[in-house]
Design a protein around this motif. Structure first.
Motif, short mmCIF file in Angstrom:
data_model
loop_
_atom_site.label_atom_id
_atom_site.label_comp_id
_atom_site.label_asym_id
_atom_site.label_seq_id
_atom_site.Cartn_x
_atom_site.Cartn_y
_atom_site.Cartn_z
N ASN A 4 23.27 -18.50 17.48
CA ASN A 4 24.06 -19.67 17.10
C ASN A 4 25.43 -19.70 17.76
N ILE A 5 26.03 -18.55 18.05
CA ILE A 5 27.28 -18.55 18.83
C ILE A 5 27.01 -19.04 20.23
N ALA A 6 25.88 -18.58 20.80
CA ALA A 6 25.50 -19.06 22.14
C ALA A 6 25.23 -20.55 22.11
N THR A 7 24.59 -21.03 21.02
CA THR A 7 24.30 -22.46 20.90
C THR A 7 25.59 -23.27 20.83
N ILE A 8 26.59 -22.78 20.14
CA ILE A 8 27.87 -23.49 20.01
C ILE A 8 28.54 -23.62 21.38
N PHE A 9 28.53 -22.53 22.16
CA PHE A 9 29.11 -22.60 23.50
C PHE A 9 28.33 -23.59 24.38
N ALA A 10 27.00 -23.56 24.24
CA ALA A 10 26.18 -24.46 25.07
C ALA A 10 26.40 -25.91 24.69
N LEU A 11 26.57 -26.20 23.38
CA LEU A 11 26.81 -27.58 22.95
C LEU A 11 28.14 -28.13 23.46
N SER A 12 29.05 -27.25 23.83
CA SER A 12 30.32 -27.68 24.45
C SER A 12 30.20 -27.75 25.97
N GLU A 13 28.92 -27.78 26.45
CA GLU A 13 28.57 -27.93 27.87
C GLU A 13 29.09 -26.77 28.72
N LYS A 14 29.04 -25.58 28.15
CA LYS A 14 29.35 -24.36 28.89
C LYS A 14 28.03 -23.65 29.17
N GLN B 234 11.46 -4.49 39.27
CA GLN B 234 10.21 -5.24 39.43
C GLN B 234 10.43 -6.73 39.58
N LYS B 235 11.46 -7.27 38.94
CA LYS B 235 11.69 -8.70 38.92
C LYS B 235 13.14 -9.00 39.28
N THR B 236 13.32 -10.25 39.74
CA THR B 236 14.68 -10.71 40.02
C THR B 236 15.23 -11.38 38.78
N LEU B 237 16.51 -11.73 38.81
CA LEU B 237 17.16 -12.36 37.67
C LEU B 237 16.55 -13.72 37.36
N GLU B 238 16.23 -14.47 38.43
CA GLU B 238 15.63 -15.79 38.23
C GLU B 238 14.26 -15.69 37.58
N GLU B 239 13.53 -14.64 37.89
CA GLU B 239 12.18 -14.49 37.37
C GLU B 239 12.15 -14.12 35.88
N ILE B 240 13.23 -13.59 35.37
CA ILE B 240 13.24 -13.20 33.95
C ILE B 240 14.05 -14.15 33.10
N THR B 241 14.60 -15.21 33.70
CA THR B 241 15.44 -16.14 32.95
C THR B 241 14.61 -17.35 32.53
N TYR B 242 14.76 -17.75 31.22
CA TYR B 242 14.01 -18.88 30.67
C TYR B 242 14.98 -19.96 30.20
N LYS B 243 14.56 -21.20 30.39
CA LYS B 243 15.31 -22.33 29.84
C LYS B 243 14.95 -22.48 28.36
N THR B 244 15.88 -23.00 27.57
CA THR B 244 15.64 -23.22 26.14
C THR B 244 15.75 -24.69 25.82
N LEU B 245 15.46 -25.06 24.57
CA LEU B 245 15.58 -26.44 24.12
C LEU B 245 17.03 -26.90 24.08
N VAL B 246 17.94 -25.96 24.02
CA VAL B 246 19.36 -26.29 23.95
C VAL B 246 19.89 -26.46 25.37
N PRO B 247 20.45 -27.61 25.66
CA PRO B 247 21.02 -27.82 27.00
C PRO B 247 22.10 -26.78 27.30
N PHE B 248 22.18 -26.34 28.58
CA PHE B 248 23.17 -25.38 29.07
C PHE B 248 22.96 -23.97 28.49
#
Length: 816
Positions: free
Chosen positions: A619-629, A662-676
């Motif tokens: 939820n702290i991460a969500t708050i930062f993301a909702l401020s478009e960070k 084994q993997k790069t950073l892009e390969e282990i990163t997932y997008k979420t329903l929360v923008p940003f």
């Protein structure tokens, strides 16, 4: 090596917070309400089920009554002993088993007349239209209810339910218990009123009372109670002395039936009066018995002398024969009577002496007056000894005090020794009188020898006749005196105020006391429970507990989660919970202003699992993301990963795969329903999570993330369980330590406090999670956006409706 900072617990002083405790009491108001309801319900049930208790009393007096016919001539002394001793003996007798057994038998109180009340059986003595006359020589059925139903005015039916094939019987006269066989089931049989009932288990006649009223068709219960238990119940009679008169006794009896108690009190006093009068008359009774036995033998002797005189008078001129010896006969008869009296005295002394030496029971001694003894010492001492012996005999049934018996025995021994001395002295004096009379008789007999033969024979017969007649008349006179004395005797116990039902006397049940006790217990029990919970519960309840345990600042207070998953801020961005996380974000930005520009790394940890570390991270991460960070959450709990479940991704690829190359950073990163907001799971659980976190790959990953994101949120393992989080502190700009209400224990704060003081955790703050505004936690309003402004917060965020009816009702009341 130990650091002095490790001993920081000495800086904390644990004092009991009475204010917080009182607040907790208010918070657990429901406990008190439930406890009071239960306590008052129990008190009400006790009050309605308990039978009414009444008190009945009677007043008696002890006064020594002297016999109005007592004179110096009768010499029958009956009253002896101090009043105080007699009153004490009287009190002991009234409470004794033997006395109460006698009263219970006289009143047939082992026969119970009952009726079925609303909740239990009630005593119906004095209210039933009948009574039973039992055959006291035969056994009766005990402890079994006998139903009596009047079929017609002259016929009734007995019904008894036998649950076993044998029943207990008791003979209430001999107290011999026995058993008899009966048919299992309900026994029924009809009888006429007044007809003799002769069954193996029942022997009685049922009679109607003087005023039975309308009784046809009515049903009643009879039961033969346990005799010993009935006596024991009445032995509880209370006796108190009147403060104004020590010889006045007040007898009090308590029970459920006033008529039964009235009859018992009056019956016990009447029985006591009869027993006391019988004991008082014991001396006179002994005297009459002795005289009666003597008169029987005297009658025979008198008849024989009369016959002898008649035979001598035949064919003789008796007047001519008497002419010469009439004066001598009169003189000799007087001397014979005097001698007989002296000999009777000596015989009485000899008998009394033998009785005193050989016997221990002196209650049957006859009065000395029967032998013409008027010595006041002997008369008084015999009376005392007889009275003491009778009292000791009575006490053997009433008193089990050896000291009391020893006192009586000592007194009787002293009297016995005094009497033996008196007898010895009296016999010496009376022997002189006997010798003198014998000399006079010898002179008179010499004169008689000078008379003609017929005159000598007549004088001899007349002497014998006159002696028997005078002795017989003397005994008749003594018996008459004893009868008068016995008839005129009065009991020393007198009724002042006989027991009577005056319509009052209700003593209980004391409903007010029961309700007061219910109130006391209804408050005390939950109070003890709250106190026990307070003493035994060592978890953090409020911010005051935190400030007492550590000087680490509290960054914010987060409310309790109400949503099903951890994405509470994203689902309800206008809720009070979301505003509390915004307050945390504002405080973090204030901390970051002190640092150089660039990406900010935030680590969240806690003491143990279950304190809401992952919830706060998301939820702290969500708050930062909702401020478009641009924000990323990195799951670094490599030992027990679970944050991936909230984002609905598989944990097959993640941080572990990057750290081992084994993997790069892009390969282990997932997008979420929360923008940003992006998410990097921890990946499969490695065998060496501590070594992976310490490697260079971790530094490379953090540096790479700083180039791509504004905020990096690290979800780490609990610092109180493993050391992984400690290895990540060099990469972090700030650390949030999550403390949860009612979960985190106070001793856990000592651990993080010590690490902070040693510098192992820098730039650390505390987030108080799971906070509820409830008084039971000893904490009220004041922290967290929207938690301290009451009605002023309306319209600024969504307010969730409580599902608790009582809570909503109280809220409406207080918000008016």
């Amino acid at each position: 090596m130990l650091d002095t900072k490790d001993f920081s617990f000495f800086e904390t002083q644990n004092n009991f917070d009475f204010k917080a405790f009182f607040t907790k009491i208010l918070g657990h108001w429901s406990w008190f309400l439930i406890s009071l309801i239960i306590a008052f319900t129990i008190a009400y049930q006790i009050n309605v089920r308990k039978q009414k208790i009444y008190g009945v009393s009677t007043t008696i007096a002890y006064k020594e009554e002297n016999n109005p016919f007592f004179t110096a001539n009768t010499s029958l002394v009956f009253n002896w002993g101090g009043t105080s001793d007699q009153v004490q003996t009287l009190m002991t007798t009234i409470k004794s088993r033997s006395h109460n057994e006698m009263v219970v038998r006289n009143l047939n109180y082992y026969v119970e007349y009952l009726r079925q009340g609303k909740y239990n059986l009630e005593d119906a003595y004095g209210e039933v239209p009948f009574y039973v006359n039992i055959d006291k020589n035969l056994p009766q059925l005990t402890e079994q209810l006998i139903n009596i139903k009047f079929i017609t005015p002259n016929e009734y039916e007995i019904s008894i339910k036998f649950e076993e094939s044998s029943v207990a019987l008791l003979n209430y006269t001999t107290e011999v218990a026995s058993k008899t066989n009966v048919p299992v089931g309900e026994f029924k049989k009809r009888y006429k009123i007044g007809e003799q009932v002769s069954l193996p288990f029942l022997h009685w006649k049922l009679e109607l009372t003087n005023n039975p009223g309308i009784y046809e068709g009515s049903s009643h219960l009879v039961r033969f109670a346990n005799f010993n238990q009935t006596v024991k119940d009445f032995m509880g009679i209370e006796i108190e002395t009147d403060a104004k008169g020590g010889a006045i006794l007040i007898l009090n009896l308590q029970g459920t039936n006033k008529a039964r108690m009235v009859d018992y009190l009056n019956g016990t006093i009447k029985t006591l009066i009869n027993r006391q009068l019988r004991d008082k008359n014991q001396f006179a009774t002994n005297t009459i018995r002795f005289i009666d036995s003597t008169l029987v033998s005297m009658e025979g002797q008198l008849k024989n002398t009369e016959d002898e005189l008649k035979n001598f008078s035949k064919d003789k001129n008796i007047f001519e024969v008497e002419m010469g010896g009439a004066k001598i006969t009169e003189k000799v008869s007087d001397l014979d009577l005097e001698k007989d009296l002296i000999e009777r005295k000596i015989a009485y002394y000899n008998t009394l002496k033998a009785y005193l030496i050989n016997s221990v029971d002196y209650s049957k001694l006859p009065a000395p007056s029967v032998a013409g003894i008027e010595d006041p010492n002997i008369v008084l001492n015999v009376s005392k000894l007889t009275t003491l012996s009778a009292e000791r005999s009575e006490m053997s049934y009433a008193v089990k005090n050896d000291k009391k018996f020893k006192d009586f025995d000592s007194q009787m021994d002293a009297l016995r020794n005094v009497l033996l001395e008196n007898i010895s002295s009296a016999k010496g004096a009376i022997q002189y009188d006997l010798n003198t009379v014998n000399k006079k008789i010898a002179l008179a007999e010499n004169s008689i020898r000078k008379l003609p033969e017929q005159q000598q024979e007549l004088v001899k017969i007349n002497r014998k006749y006159d002696l028997n007649k005078n002795v017989y008349n003397s005994f008749l006179e003594k018996r008459s005196e004893a009868d008068i004395v016995r008839a005129a005797n009065l009991s020393d116990i007198q009724f002042i105020d006989p027991a009577k039902d005056t319509g009052g006397g209700l003593l209980g049940p004391k409903t007010n006391i029961n309700y007061i006790l219910a109130l006391f217990l209804g408050l005390l029990i939950p109070l003890i429970m709250v106190f026990s919970v307070t003493i035994l519960d060592s978890t953090i309840k409020n911010t005051d507990d935190i400030t007492k345990m550590t000087k680490i600042p509290i960054l914010g207070v987060v409310g309790k989660k109400t949503s099903k998953n951890n994405l509470a801020v994203f689902e309800k961005p206008k809720s009070a919970l979301a505003e509390s996380f915004r307050a945390v974000r504002s405080s973090l930005q204030f901390l970051y202003k002190k640092q150089q520009a660039g990406a900010k790394t935030l680590m969240l940890t806690s003491s143990i699992s279950g304190e809401g570390k992952t919830f706060c991270s998301i939820n702290i991460a969500t708050i930062f993301a909702l401020s478009e960070k641009k924000t990323v959450i990195v799951g670094l709990d490599l030992r027990k990963p679970k944050i991936f479940q909230d984002f609905h991704v598989e944990n097959t690829v993640g941080v572990v795969n990057y750290l081992i190359g084994q993997k790069t950073l892009e390969e282990i990163t997932y997008k979420t329903l929360v923008p940003f907001l992006d998410f990097i799971p921890s990946g499969p659980v490695p065998p060496n999570p501590g070594e992976l976190i310490q490697g260079e790959s971790m530094k490379e990953m953090i540096d790479e993330l700083k180039l791509k994101y504004d905020y990096i949120i690290l979800d780490t393992p609990p610092v109180g369980l493993v050391s992984d989080a400690m290895e990540l502190t060099p990469y972090c700009d700030a650390t949030l330590y999550v403390v949860r209400q009612n979960v985190t224990r106070k001793e856990m704060l000592s651990l993080v406090n010590n690490k902070h003081k040693r510098g192992e955790l820098s730039n650390i703050s505390i987030v108080f999670n799971g906070f509820e505004n409830k008084a039971k936690y000893g904490y009220n309003y004041g922290y967290g956006y929207g938690y301290g402004y009451g009605n002023y917060s309306n319209g600024y965020h969504e307010v969730e409706k409580s599902t608790n009816f009582i809570a909503r009702l109280l809220k409406k009341i207080f918000n008016r």
